[in-house]
Design a protein around this motif. Structure first.
Motif, PDB file in Angstrom:
ATOM      1  N   LYS A 239       0.893  -0.901  -0.010  1.00  0.00           N
ATOM      2  CA  LYS A 239      -0.085   0.030  -0.135  1.00  0.00           C
ATOM      3  C   LYS A 239       1.056   1.119   0.049  1.00  0.00           C
ATOM      4  O   LYS A 239       1.912   1.371   0.083  1.00  0.00           O
ATOM      5  CB  LYS A 239      -0.618  -0.068   1.365  1.00  0.00           C
ATOM      6  CG  LYS A 239      -1.956  -1.137   1.189  1.00  0.00           C
ATOM      7  CD  LYS A 239      -2.772  -0.971   2.610  1.00  0.00           C
ATOM      8  CE  LYS A 239      -3.524  -2.598   2.616  1.00  0.00           C
ATOM      9  NZ  LYS A 239      -4.307  -2.361   3.895  1.00  0.00           N
ATOM     10  N   ALA A 240       0.255   2.253  -0.158  1.00  0.00           N
ATOM     11  CA  ALA A 240       1.016   3.780  -0.209  1.00  0.00           C
ATOM     12  C   ALA A 240       1.865   3.851   0.943  1.00  0.00           C
ATOM     13  O   ALA A 240       1.631   3.507   2.094  1.00  0.00           O
ATOM     14  CB  ALA A 240       0.051   4.783  -0.294  1.00  0.00           C
ATOM     15  N   ALA A 241       3.042   4.287   0.718  1.00  0.00           N
ATOM     16  CA  ALA A 241       4.143   4.520   1.620  1.00  0.00           C
ATOM     17  C   ALA A 241       4.968   3.191   2.328  1.00  0.00           C
ATOM     18  O   ALA A 241       5.606   3.053   3.219  1.00  0.00           O
ATOM     19  CB  ALA A 241       3.648   5.176   2.919  1.00  0.00           C
ATOM     20  N   GLN A 276       8.485   1.313   5.738  1.00  0.00           N
ATOM     21  CA  GLN A 276       7.928   2.632   5.303  1.00  0.00           C
ATOM     22  C   GLN A 276       8.960   3.531   4.695  1.00  0.00           C
ATOM     23  O   GLN A 276      10.087   3.607   5.120  1.00  0.00           O
ATOM     24  CB  GLN A 276       7.161   3.319   6.314  1.00  0.00           C
ATOM     25  CG  GLN A 276       5.909   2.781   6.795  1.00  0.00           C
ATOM     26  CD  GLN A 276       5.057   3.608   7.749  1.00  0.00           C
ATOM     27  OE1 GLN A 276       5.618   3.939   8.883  1.00  0.00           O
ATOM     28  NE2 GLN A 276       3.697   3.739   7.281  1.00  0.00           N
ATOM     29  N   ILE A 277       8.575   4.079   3.664  1.00  0.00           N
ATOM     30  CA  ILE A 277       9.429   5.017   2.882  1.00  0.00           C
ATOM     31  C   ILE A 277       9.631   6.133   3.858  1.00  0.00           C
ATOM     32  O   ILE A 277       8.773   6.490   4.742  1.00  0.00           O
ATOM     33  CB  ILE A 277       8.823   5.522   1.413  1.00  0.00           C
ATOM     34  CG1 ILE A 277       7.384   6.160   1.731  1.00  0.00           C
ATOM     35  CG2 ILE A 277       8.682   4.328   0.642  1.00  0.00           C
ATOM     36  CD1 ILE A 277       6.741   6.853   0.545  1.00  0.00           C
ATOM     37  N   HIS A 278      10.767   6.952   3.521  1.00  0.00           N
ATOM     38  CA  HIS A 278      11.201   8.082   4.522  1.00  0.00           C
ATOM     39  C   HIS A 278      10.943   9.392   3.562  1.00  0.00           C
ATOM     40  O   HIS A 278      11.675   9.451   2.377  1.00  0.00           O
ATOM     41  CB  HIS A 278      12.434   8.075   4.774  1.00  0.00           C
ATOM     42  CG  HIS A 278      12.824   6.580   5.506  1.00  0.00           C
ATOM     43  ND1 HIS A 278      13.399   5.627   4.990  1.00  0.00           N
ATOM     44  CD2 HIS A 278      12.488   6.179   7.009  1.00  0.00           C
ATOM     45  CE1 HIS A 278      13.565   4.673   5.909  1.00  0.00           C
ATOM     46  NE2 HIS A 278      12.834   5.066   6.816  1.00  0.00           N
ATOM     47  N   GLN A 279      10.116  10.236   4.052  1.00  0.00           N
ATOM     48  CA  GLN A 279       9.858  11.483   3.295  1.00  0.00           C
ATOM     49  C   GLN A 279       9.741  12.719   4.533  1.00  0.00           C
ATOM     50  O   GLN A 279       8.897  12.706   5.306  1.00  0.00           O
ATOM     51  CB  GLN A 279       8.740  11.605   2.480  1.00  0.00           C
ATOM     52  CG  GLN A 279       8.603  12.812   1.572  1.00  0.00           C
ATOM     53  CD  GLN A 279       7.494  12.463   0.501  1.00  0.00           C
ATOM     54  OE1 GLN A 279       6.944  11.356   0.432  1.00  0.00           O
ATOM     55  NE2 GLN A 279       7.032  13.781  -0.266  1.00  0.00           N
ATOM     56  N   LEU A 285       9.682  14.304  -2.913  1.00  0.00           N
ATOM     57  CA  LEU A 285       9.814  12.832  -3.038  1.00  0.00           C
ATOM     58  C   LEU A 285      10.461  12.205  -1.867  1.00  0.00           C
ATOM     59  O   LEU A 285      11.084  13.044  -1.051  1.00  0.00           O
ATOM     60  CB  LEU A 285      10.967  12.555  -4.307  1.00  0.00           C
ATOM     61  CG  LEU A 285      10.276  12.873  -5.604  1.00  0.00           C
ATOM     62  CD1 LEU A 285      11.316  12.869  -6.737  1.00  0.00           C
ATOM     63  CD2 LEU A 285       9.264  12.105  -5.988  1.00  0.00           C
ATOM     64  N   PRO A 286      10.035  10.948  -1.414  1.00  0.00           N
ATOM     65  CA  PRO A 286      10.757  10.330  -0.436  1.00  0.00           C
ATOM     66  C   PRO A 286      12.297  10.037  -0.734  1.00  0.00           C
ATOM     67  O   PRO A 286      12.700  10.032  -1.868  1.00  0.00           O
ATOM     68  CB  PRO A 286      10.159   8.811  -0.329  1.00  0.00           C
ATOM     69  CG  PRO A 286       9.582   8.781  -1.799  1.00  0.00           C
ATOM     70  CD  PRO A 286       9.099  10.005  -2.275  1.00  0.00           C
ATOM     71  N   SER A 287      13.009   9.779   0.245  1.00  0.00           N
ATOM     72  CA  SER A 287      14.564   9.729   0.320  1.00  0.00           C
ATOM     73  C   SER A 287      14.831   8.499  -0.970  1.00  0.00           C
ATOM     74  O   SER A 287      15.861   8.647  -1.525  1.00  0.00           O
ATOM     75  CB  SER A 287      15.164   9.288   1.422  1.00  0.00           C
ATOM     76  OG  SER A 287      14.708   8.246   1.952  1.00  0.00           O
ATOM     77  N   LEU A 296      21.189  12.567  -3.427  1.00  0.00           N
ATOM     78  CA  LEU A 296      21.420  11.129  -2.972  1.00  0.00           C
ATOM     79  C   LEU A 296      20.942  11.026  -1.343  1.00  0.00           C
ATOM     80  O   LEU A 296      21.997  11.871  -0.485  1.00  0.00           O
ATOM     81  CB  LEU A 296      22.887  10.536  -3.029  1.00  0.00           C
ATOM     82  CG  LEU A 296      23.263   9.141  -2.190  1.00  0.00           C
ATOM     83  CD1 LEU A 296      22.301   7.990  -2.537  1.00  0.00           C
ATOM     84  CD2 LEU A 296      24.916   8.877  -2.503  1.00  0.00           C
ATOM     85  N   ALA A 297      19.832  10.716  -0.959  1.00  0.00           N
ATOM     86  CA  ALA A 297      19.562  10.807   0.356  1.00  0.00           C
ATOM     87  C   ALA A 297      19.617   9.360   0.884  1.00  0.00           C
ATOM     88  O   ALA A 297      19.195   8.439   0.556  1.00  0.00           O
ATOM     89  CB  ALA A 297      18.018  11.351   0.385  1.00  0.00           C
ATOM     90  N   PHE A 298      19.991   9.327   2.203  1.00  0.00           N
ATOM     91  CA  PHE A 298      20.058   8.076   3.132  1.00  0.00           C
ATOM     92  C   PHE A 298      19.710   8.329   4.415  1.00  0.00           C
ATOM     93  O   PHE A 298      20.222   9.015   5.064  1.00  0.00           O
ATOM     94  CB  PHE A 298      21.503   7.288   2.617  1.00  0.00           C
ATOM     95  CG  PHE A 298      22.657   8.496   3.012  1.00  0.00           C
ATOM     96  CD1 PHE A 298      23.341   8.615   4.241  1.00  0.00           C
ATOM     97  CD2 PHE A 298      22.953   9.292   1.718  1.00  0.00           C
ATOM     98  CE1 PHE A 298      24.321   9.598   4.256  1.00  0.00           C
ATOM     99  CE2 PHE A 298      23.895  10.159   1.914  1.00  0.00           C
ATOM    100  CZ  PHE A 298      24.663  10.373   3.063  1.00  0.00           C
ATOM    101  N   ASP A 299      19.115   7.209   4.788  1.00  0.00           N
ATOM    102  CA  ASP A 299      18.671   7.239   6.372  1.00  0.00           C
ATOM    103  C   ASP A 299      18.884   5.934   7.035  1.00  0.00           C
ATOM    104  O   ASP A 299      18.466   4.868   6.679  1.00  0.00           O
ATOM    105  CB  ASP A 299      17.049   7.726   6.390  1.00  0.00           C
ATOM    106  CG  ASP A 299      16.330   7.517   7.598  1.00  0.00           C
ATOM    107  OD1 ASP A 299      17.302   7.911   8.735  1.00  0.00           O
ATOM    108  OD2 ASP A 299      15.413   7.213   8.030  1.00  0.00           O
TER     109      ASP A 299
END
Length: 364
Positions: A239-241, A276-279, A285-287, A296-299
């Motif tokens: 589902k979304a996210a 879950q995605i990270h935004q 946009l999500p990372s 380039l995003a990283f968590d």
């Protein structure tokens, strides 16, 4: 059974449930009735409750990392200003502008050549199209049905010339962001070396490079049906996210016992992990998909996985002298930094050394 269901629901909501636990939860819900356990309602409440906290925490990490980058950039700019005169700066600026213009002309020529070749081959025996992104760039294409695809560095997309007539099937090697036009009569199917994803119309990111230890599907909005090719009987609905991470180092079958194909695979490393995605609030946009904006995003990314992304972004090879360093985790964002600035910024957050030799980077 009731207590077990609530435990499994809790794991699902916190993103800690394995694929086997998700399957067990689904079976228990079928037996006990979904009305007694409103998972969808609880999931929505959980996301609303935790989204603000997670976003604020992620935003704070990225902001701290960017502050360090800004400090490093200012120090470098001051040093450069002292060692170069204004005339040299103008000359360098002119060279940069020329190189940018020249690269645009070369890119346009390649695009024109690609168009001519495909047009010429349309009447020949070739029945498929292949799009490959450059090693240090991004390609954006629009398919005949209006679906838009962004290909990350070194990624390849293949689809038949008959795409959209009876079916919409593409094959991906690498990473891509898909913005799929809705068409209930023609489901969109993207297949990688490890997974297959079926959608009607949605936006999602897929990362499936052949030499990566994991593959990843991140759903921005809509719903998708995901199948792991080695276990095609199991369908996973995202589902979304939602974000599903798949361990590519599958266990192999020896006799009647399952034996890991690599010693690094243990009970602590599940086959699949649902998260879950990270935004962050200020980002569009999500990372997981920020590479589309050349970021380039990283968590909390481990160094080994981050190194693969740095290799593709900067066209270098990164070698670890100590395997323990691969487990270091980083949170941050890079925009226009060079590989030297990127490594220097990472070094300010934890302890490691590095040295470069042409296009090879040694981490020790």
């Amino acid at each position: 059974m009731i207590n077990n269901i609530w435990i499994l629901i809790g794991k699902k909501l916190s993103g800690e449930a394995t694929a086997e636990e998700l399957a067990e939860l689904e079976e228990l819900l079928r037996q006990g009735g979904t009305d007694l356990y409103p998972v969808d309602l609880l999931e929505n409440l959980w996301r609303e409750e935790n989204k603000i906290k997670a976003d604020d925490k992620l935003e704070a990490k990225w902001a701290a990392f960017e502050d360090k980058l800004d400090t490093a950039d200012k120090a470098e700019a001051d040093e450069l200003a002292q060692s170069e005169n204004q005339e040299h700066g103008k000359s360098k600026s002119g060279i940069i502008k020329f190189l940018k213009f020249f690269s645009m002309v070369v890119a346009a020529c390649f695009a024109l050549l690609f168009f001519v070749i495909n047009k010429k081959d349309a009447t020949g025996p070739v029945k498929s199209n292949q799009i490959t992104a450059p090693q240090n760039g991004i390609s954006k294409i629009q398919l005949s049905d209006g679906t838009r695809v962004w290909l990350n560095a070194g990624s390849k997309l293949v689809y038949d010339a008959s795409y959209g007539l009876e079916q919409r099937k593409v094959t991906l090697q690498g990473e891509a962001l898909f913005d799929v036009v809705k068409d209930a009569q023609h489901p969109f199917i993207v297949t990688t070396s490890t997974i297959s994803i079926k959608v009607l119309g949605t936006r999602f990111n897929v990362r499936a490079y052949n030499n990566d230890k994991t593959s990843e599907a991140s759903l921005i909005h809509g719903r998708i049906e995901l199948t792991i090719l080695k276990t095609p009987e199991k369908k996973i609905i995202l589902k979304a996210a939602d974000k599903l991470t798949i361990n590519n180092e599958q266990p192999v079958l020896t006799g009647k016992a399952l034996v890991p194909s690599d010693k690094s695979i243990t009970e602590e490393t599940p086959l699949m992990v649902l998260g879950q995605i990270h935004q962050a609030k200020k980002d569009t946009l999500p990372s997981e998909a920020m590479w589309v904006e050349n970021k380039l995003a990283f968590d909390a990314e481990d160094f080994e996985s981050l190194a693969k992304q740095l290799e593709r972004r900067y066209n270098v090879t990164i070698v670890f002298k100590n395997d323990e360093l691969k487990k270091l985790r980083f949170t941050g964002k890079f925009k226009n930094e060079t590989i030297g600035k990127a490594l220097k910024a990472l070094k300010t957050t934890t302890y490691f050394h590095y040295k470069t030799d042409n296009n090879q980077v040694l981490i020790y």
